[in-house]
Write an enzyme that holds these catalytic residues in place. Sequence first.
Site, PDB file in Angstrom:
ATOM      1  N   ARG A   1       1.476  35.710 -15.137  1.00  0.00           N
ATOM      2  CA  ARG A   1       1.219  35.828 -13.674  1.00  0.00           C
ATOM      3  C   ARG A   1       0.491  34.410 -13.176  1.00  0.00           C
ATOM      4  NH1 ARG A   1      -2.986  33.982 -14.449  1.00  0.00           N
ATOM      5  NH2 ARG A   1      -5.021  34.977 -15.323  1.00  0.00           N
TER       6      ARG A   1
ATOM      7  N   TYR B   1     -16.734  32.159 -20.489  1.00  0.00           N
ATOM      8  CA  TYR B   1     -16.210  33.260 -19.706  1.00  0.00           C
ATOM      9  C   TYR B   1     -17.367  34.603 -19.671  1.00  0.00           C
ATOM     10  CZ  TYR B   1     -12.801  36.702 -17.879  1.00  0.00           C
ATOM     11  OH  TYR B   1     -11.904  37.501 -16.859  1.00  0.00           O
TER      12      TYR B   1
ATOM     13  N   SER C   1      -1.745  33.816 -18.280  1.00  0.00           N
ATOM     14  CA  SER C   1      -1.735  35.363 -18.984  1.00  0.00           C
ATOM     15  C   SER C   1      -0.786  35.615 -19.872  1.00  0.00           C
ATOM     16  CB  SER C   1      -1.935  36.188 -18.001  1.00  0.00           C
ATOM     17  OG  SER C   1      -2.665  37.224 -18.571  1.00  0.00           O
ATOM     18  N   SER C   2      -0.357  34.675 -21.050  1.00  0.00           N
ATOM     19  CA  SER C   2       0.307  35.130 -22.070  1.00  0.00           C
ATOM     20  C   SER C   2      -0.268  36.251 -22.933  1.00  0.00           C
ATOM     21  CB  SER C   2       0.359  34.140 -23.080  1.00  0.00           C
ATOM     22  OG  SER C   2      -0.740  33.662 -23.658  1.00  0.00           O
TER      23      SER C   2
ATOM     24  N   GLU D   1     -10.385  34.053  -7.872  1.00  0.00           N
ATOM     25  CA  GLU D   1     -10.625  33.813  -9.142  1.00  0.00           C
ATOM     26  C   GLU D   1     -12.220  34.157  -9.561  1.00  0.00           C
ATOM     27  OE1 GLU D   1      -8.276  33.357 -11.453  1.00  0.00           O
ATOM     28  OE2 GLU D   1      -7.510  31.866 -10.286  1.00  0.00           O
TER      29      GLU D   1
ATOM     30  N   ASP E   1      -4.732  40.649 -14.704  1.00  0.00           N
ATOM     31  CA  ASP E   1      -3.567  40.262 -15.380  1.00  0.00           C
ATOM     32  C   ASP E   1      -2.797  41.395 -15.711  1.00  0.00           C
ATOM     33  OD1 ASP E   1      -4.850  38.101 -15.200  1.00  0.00           O
ATOM     34  OD2 ASP E   1      -5.348  37.658 -17.518  1.00  0.00           O
TER      35      ASP E   1
HETATM   36  P1  ADP Z   1      -3.753  33.030 -21.583  1.00  0.00           P
HETATM   37  O1  ADP Z   1      -3.761  34.526 -21.387  1.00  0.00           O
HETATM   38  O2  ADP Z   1      -4.149  32.364 -20.162  1.00  0.00           O
HETATM   39  O3  ADP Z   1      -2.453  32.676 -21.964  1.00  0.00           O
HETATM   40  P2  ADP Z   1      -5.351  33.895 -23.670  1.00  0.00           P
HETATM   41  O4  ADP Z   1      -6.470  32.970 -24.594  1.00  0.00           O
HETATM   42  O5  ADP Z   1      -6.199  34.911 -22.917  1.00  0.00           O
HETATM   43  O6  ADP Z   1      -4.784  32.694 -22.865  1.00  0.00           O
HETATM   44  O7  ADP Z   1      -4.302  34.574 -24.796  1.00  0.00           O
HETATM   45  C1  ADP Z   1      -3.843  33.370 -25.522  1.00  0.00           C
HETATM   46  C2  ADP Z   1      -3.637  34.349 -26.870  1.00  0.00           C
HETATM   47  O8  ADP Z   1      -2.753  35.379 -26.777  1.00  0.00           O
HETATM   48  C3  ADP Z   1      -2.997  33.331 -27.922  1.00  0.00           C
HETATM   49  O9  ADP Z   1      -3.898  32.326 -28.276  1.00  0.00           O
HETATM   50  C4  ADP Z   1      -2.603  34.319 -28.809  1.00  0.00           C
HETATM   51  O10 ADP Z   1      -3.409  34.664 -29.845  1.00  0.00           O
HETATM   52  C5  ADP Z   1      -2.026  35.475 -27.972  1.00  0.00           C
HETATM   53  N1  ADP Z   1      -0.728  35.655 -27.551  1.00  0.00           N
HETATM   54  C6  ADP Z   1      -0.192  35.452 -26.407  1.00  0.00           C
HETATM   55  N2  ADP Z   1       1.152  35.616 -26.414  1.00  0.00           N
HETATM   56  C7  ADP Z   1       1.554  35.365 -27.395  1.00  0.00           C
HETATM   57  C8  ADP Z   1       2.842  35.428 -28.197  1.00  0.00           C
HETATM   58  N3  ADP Z   1       3.707  35.595 -27.811  1.00  0.00           N
HETATM   59  N4  ADP Z   1       2.614  35.631 -29.599  1.00  0.00           N
HETATM   60  C9  ADP Z   1       1.612  35.764 -30.217  1.00  0.00           C
HETATM   61  N5  ADP Z   1       0.464  35.543 -29.945  1.00  0.00           N
HETATM   62  C10 ADP Z   1       0.359  35.546 -28.577  1.00  0.00           C
HETATM   63 MG    MG Z   2      -5.439  35.589 -21.114  1.00  0.00          MG
END
Ligand code: ADP
Ligand code: MG
Length: 397
Positions: free
Chosen positions: A33, A236, A138-139, A39, A185
């Site tokens: 997202r 954070y 927000s991965s 924020e 998120d």
């Molecule tokens: P953001 O949510 O902004 O991308 P975060 O620090 O909250 O950053 O989350 C990132 C972490 O989430 C990565 O370092 C990893 O540990 C985990 N992560 C997210 N997506 C994946 C994925 N597709 N495969 C493995 N780990 C993932």
């Molecule tokens: Mg995150």
Amino acid sequence: MADLEGCLQAALAEFKAQFGGESPSIAVYAPGRVNLIGEHTDYNDGFVLPMALPLVTVIVGRRSSSKECRLVSKAVNDLCPPFPVPAYPPPGLEEVNLDGPRWALYVKGVVALMNKDGGVPVFDAVITSCVPLGGGVSSSASLEVATCLFVEQLKGGCGLGLVDKAMLCQQSEHRYAGNKCGIMDQFVSVMAQEGHALLIDCRDHATENIPLSDPSLVVMVTDTGKRHELSVGGEYNKRRESCYSAASKMGVASLRLAKLEQLEGSGLTDVELRRARHVITEIARTQDARDALKNGDYKTFGHLMNQSHASLRDDYEVSCSELDELVVLAQTDSRVYGSRMTGGGFGGCTVTLLPRDIVEETKERMKAGYSGTPTFFVASASPGAGVITQRLNELCT
Ligand code: ADP
Ligand code: MG
């Protein structure tokens, strides 16, 4: 950047390469997202206004007859050591420890929390993603939400509604990843609707879909290339603490209820005062931004974005030189409606609202002026998480 179809095909290919045998029987996706405004308000019972991106995390997998789960993430090029299906955590245990690589905790945590009835079967799964990791879009939530849908499919149902799913994924991030994030998120990843931003009232979890599909308007996400680092979890959580102590000194349950006039004379430290000032003004800006978007008043919306950035930079101190540079470069052209950092801060992305007909020249200007190498992504408001097993089956036949 790969899209949903690309992620699905890559996941299928990886599944075959890693596990051979039968094809996967389940495929799900969940989006990352971008937050347009609001924020660091979510954990203060405030408002946020994100939209889902066409960038997604995909999981393909199937039940397994062996004793342990196998899990691969192409996004981090890692195979997690085989593990038994994580058990539901014992009551009262706030922090929960699980073994294995850190990235896998995002998956195992959700599985554990969905395993109250012990009904989650052993599985093999492959994860692919086109959401940049640690890029502020927000991965982590997209991985949690994709896992939630995957487990739901594995179990043949989980009895959770959309809000429950988002809350469970947030719990998992708190307890297993150690990041006390708000609900934004996971909410938007679960329930976004195509062509709409999602206003979320983080106090009562009410949501409102705000149309955002004007073809003359563009939301551009620009990645600084700087990743927020591990120490950021600490920063954070510190911001959170400052907000809570400020609210307590002001005699309110949360900063949502605080008024600007209360800032002076409440015995706040300088840091608490500035943190609280950001949150109080940002909550008001987000409500104003919702109205502006509803009225098609992009100028006002953009102005609020610019103010939001200044407040995050000066009062909340979560920006960094890379974010500031890109924001200033975008804002320099008065035809650009507005620009700000987005996400937790300390790196990651900016979000810029601008007319479609000046996108290319704006990119060029930002690229030329920036000290690093920016990546641009012109995003449309995309749908929330879903099951794509039908498409998987088409690819498998
Ligand atoms: P953001 O949510 O902004 O991308 P975060 O620090 O909250 O950053 O989350 C990132 C972490 O989430 C990565 O370092 C990893 O540990 C985990 N992560 C997210 N997506 C994946 C994925 N597709 N495969 C493995 N780990 C993932
Ligand atoms: Mg995150």
